[in-house]
Design a protein around this motif. Structure first.
Motif: not given
Lengths: 430, 325
Positions: A184-185, A187-188, A191-192, A195, A234, A237-238
């Motif tokens: 999961n991390n 894949e995140m 995405e990060i 972005d 950004f 979200n992160f």
């Protein structure tokens, strides 16, 4: 088809009125040569037999025939002959006859049907029939023995596969948890990254507007606003510390997974010699790591390891022994308990004990726990081979396995391995 | 997720926290919670708990739309937690997220947790996003509807269909219904696909009590398709067959109401039938509740796997639905 009827000859019996001389003629005739005696039957009931041997005693005496030849056969006959009912199985008939016949064999036996004369059977025929039967049975027994042996090794194999399967399922769960967040991390992170690429593109566009000499002020300020908003979203979200934590967690998870893979490798010892000099403490640790998934929700493990010398053994098998004892201990605990593992050296042996405070073993079961197939678990939950395999492994190591248990209080298993193996442990012990 | 600068501001995910739906994750591994929280926090208000007890405290005090729980945790297992959540807050959608397919846990998650979905670890991000979004959507619309009190009074004779090749099973169910129920419900028996179709076509069935295998056919596709097209019909599985994977699919794609083991246990069957009939009546009275049991589309079967049987089932179900609408 009854066994005895196969042997039976429906011999014409003698009437009690006949004389000895007449009987001698009949006995000499060709059709009766196979038999040692002839039955005497009165109104259907056998009352005796006359044998060649008895006639000989008369005929070999001087004037014997003249003196006794005219006497009734009933005076000479054996009034208590060997008699068996036709319904009797051959084994029982043979048992009765061998127990009651005389040596040398001078008589055959009468076969009756509900007490009525039915025919004659020859002792020799009976014995040879029995011999054939024994030979057949030997072949069958040999077959049965071989198939038993085969199914036993299949069962031992399936027990090994079952405990292996359980172990693999447990380890799979242990691995799936870190794998879950690591995947999961990552894949995140992907995405990060996407972005961030967008963010960089926004900044580049802004820089291009700054550089352009004919830039429209409104366009610049619009782009500036956009970039600012993107950066703010950004960061919302992160947040930086979270992203840093994400990488930290991911590395931690990967570390966990590699540790478990290493444990599996250590446990199986596939890359090592079958027999080596190993530390029993390490074997227990290795089994504990593998059993972690089963044990951690059931008990706290207390380790009291002594300073012990290495022993020469088959480490993969000793690991299996400890895995079996530890999972048994965990399974015996209903809620949450303690498993104490101790090791010490004494009297030329290394000893290790696994003690739980679980439900204990009933006294009447205690004697049977090392018997193959003995289990108190429900059908499908256990093969009843675990402890019998453990016992066998220790036997092959010239070791010992002892057990003490108190129902309601717990169970303690002690294994002892000799410091010196007097003879090499078999490569494929079980 | 934004993919270009121009989409900024148009994002529907940036409304105030107060308006966000509440999704709770429960796992004894904090790293799982951190990872899921980070993934979902722009879409929902996220709650996390590392134990069942802590999770229940949250559910008791505030509205939670969706709970996603791990199964294996110390002191309280996931299924136990979800069962409690069901009692405390029936509109909260319940999902199990686990890396260990323990058969008993799966059975309990059907019979006790009545869960919406079973997700395996490691999960697929798109799938879990989609599943959680679906659950949130359903939880919201459940909140919109007025749920009447459970109707147990108004008993009417309903039809129960037993699907099993063994006539003794049907006879035994009939006997249980006759002895344990005041109302005489009709028990029909079908031992092959044709008779299932025949019965379904001529009459409305409330509860289907079905084996998983009929002759050599796997009839789980039938149960799944049935639930997709006739979602108010309650399906229960009565079988000696045990396979975790098949059961997980029956949850996700079939929303099977109960898993009942063979040999038949009288009390269990009677109680389950009673629950099933109550649920059937509730669904009939308040069709909006049906979404609670919405099924996942079965993944497109690979290659030649689409059997003529499943094609027939789909065709039949479509016709049947037209008949009853």
């Amino acid at each position: 088809m009854n066994d005895l009827t196969q042997l039976m000859v429906a011999m014409e019996p003698l009437s009690p009125d006949l004389t000895i001389n007449e009987v001698a003629e009949i006995l000499l005739s060709e059709e009766n040569r196979r038999f040692l005696c002839i039955p005497v039957v009165d109104r259907g009931r056998p009352i005796g037999t006359v044998s060649r041997n008895q006639l000989e005693s008369i005929f070999m005496t001087i004037y014997g025939r003249d003196l006794y030849g005219k006497n009734k056969v009933t005076q000479l006959m054996n009034a208590s002959p060997l008699m068996v009912e036709v319904k009797l199985p051959m084994e029982q008939a043979a048992q009765y006859i061998t127990a009651n016949m005389q040596a040398p064999i001078t008589e055959d036996f009468v076969i009756t049907h509900d007490g009525v004369y039915h025919g004659m059977g020859s002792v020799i025929d009976l014995l040879s029939a029995m011999e054939r039967r024994v030979a057949e049975r030997n072949v069958e027994l040999g077959k049965a023995y071989r198939s038993l042996k085969e199914s036993q090794s299949q069962l031992v194999h399936s027990e090994k596969m079952a405990s292996l399967g359980q172990m693999v399922a447990g380890v799979a769960h242990e691995i799936n948890t870190p794998l879950g967040y690591v995947k999961n991390n990552v894949e995140m992170a992907h995405e990060i990254h996407k972005d961030m690429v967008g963010l960089v593109a926004g900044f580049k566009a802004l820089l291009a507007l700054f550089d352009a000499e004919d830039a429209d002020e409104r366009a610049v300020s619009l782009q500036l606003q956009q970039v600012e908003a993107m950066a703010a979203e950004f960061e919302e979200n992160f947040p930086q510390e979270d992203v840093a934590g994400l990488y930290g967690d991911t590395l931690y998870g990967i570390e966990q997974i590699s540790e478990m893979v290493l444990n599996l490798k250590n446990f199986s010892r596939l890359d090592q010699a079958a027999v080596s000099n190993v530390s029993v403490n390490e074997c227990i640790d290795s089994a504990l790591l593998i059993a972690k998934n089963v044990v951690k929700h059931k008990a706290e493990v207390v380790k009291a390891y002594g300073e012990i010398p290495n022993v020469s053994c088959s480490p993969s098998q000793i690991n299996q022994v400890f895995l079996n004892l530890l999972t048994n201990a965990a399974q015996s605990i209903d809620d949450f308990g303690t498993i104490t593992v101790k090791t010490w050296a004494e009297g030329g042996y290394v000893h290790a004990s696994v003690q739980d405070n679980g439900k204990g073993i009933e006294r009447q079961h205690l004697k049977k726990i090392f018997d193959p197939f003995f289990t108190t678990k429900p059908v499908g939950k256990g093969t009843g081979l675990g402890l019998s395999i453990t016992f066998k492994i220790l036997q092959q190591h010239k070791g010992k396995l002892r057990v003490g248990s108190e129902p309601g209080a717990g169970t303690r298993f002690v294994i002892s391995l000799p410091l010196q193996q007097t003879q090499p442990v078999l490569k494929e012990a079980v | 997720m934004m993919s270009s600068a121009t989409q900024l501001g148009a994002s529907p995910q940036t409304h105030a926290v107060a308006g966000k739906s509440v999704v709770m994750f429960v796992d004894d591994e904090e790293r799982i919670l951190r990872s899921l929280k980070m993934m979902f926090r722009s879409d929902y208000a996220i709650k996390t708990a590392t134990s069942g007890q802590a999770a229940l405290e949250i559910v008791k005090h505030e509205k939670v739309h969706v709970v996603v729980s791990d199964q294996r945790m110390p002191s309280m297992q996931g299924v136990e937690l979800l069962r409690e959540v069901k009692n405390l807050s029936p509109n909260t959608m319940r999902l199990l997220l686990t890396g260990y397919s323990d058969l008993q846990a799966v059975i309990d998650s059907i019979n006790e947790g009545e869960i919406f979905r079973y997700i395996s670890k490691p999960w697929n991000t798109d799938d879990i996003r989609g599943t959680v979004a679906k659950a949130v959507e359903i939880a919201h619309s459940l909140d919109q509807i007025e749920i009447p009190a459970v109707q147990t009074e108004e008993e009417s004779a309903e039809r129960i269909l037993v699907v099993d090749k063994d006539p003794d099973v049907a006879a035994m169910i009939k006997e249980i219904v006759e002895e344990e129920f005041e109302q005489l419900h009709a028990v029909e028996w079908a031992s092959d696909l044709n008779s299932i179709f025949e019965i379904l076509e001529k009459t409305e069935v409330a509860v289907i009590l079905s084996e998983i295998h009929l002759a050599e056919h796997d009839i789980t596709p039938l149960l799944k398709t049935l639930k997709r097209y006739n979602p108010h019909v309650i399906t229960m599985v009565l079988t000696s067959f045990r396979d975790t994977g098949a059961l997980v699919n029956l949850i996700n794609q079939g929303q099977v109401h109960r898993f009942l083991p063979k040999p038949i246990r009288r009390g269990l069957v009677a109680k389950s039938l009673r629950d099933a009939l109550v649920r059937y009546r509730n669904l009939k009275a308040t069709p909006a509740l049906i979404q609670r049991h919405q099924v996942e589309e079965a993944p497109a079967s690979a290659g030649g796997e689409e059997s003529p049987v499943s094609k027939r089932i789909v065709g039949f179900m479509k016709r049947l639905r037209r008949n009853f609408q």
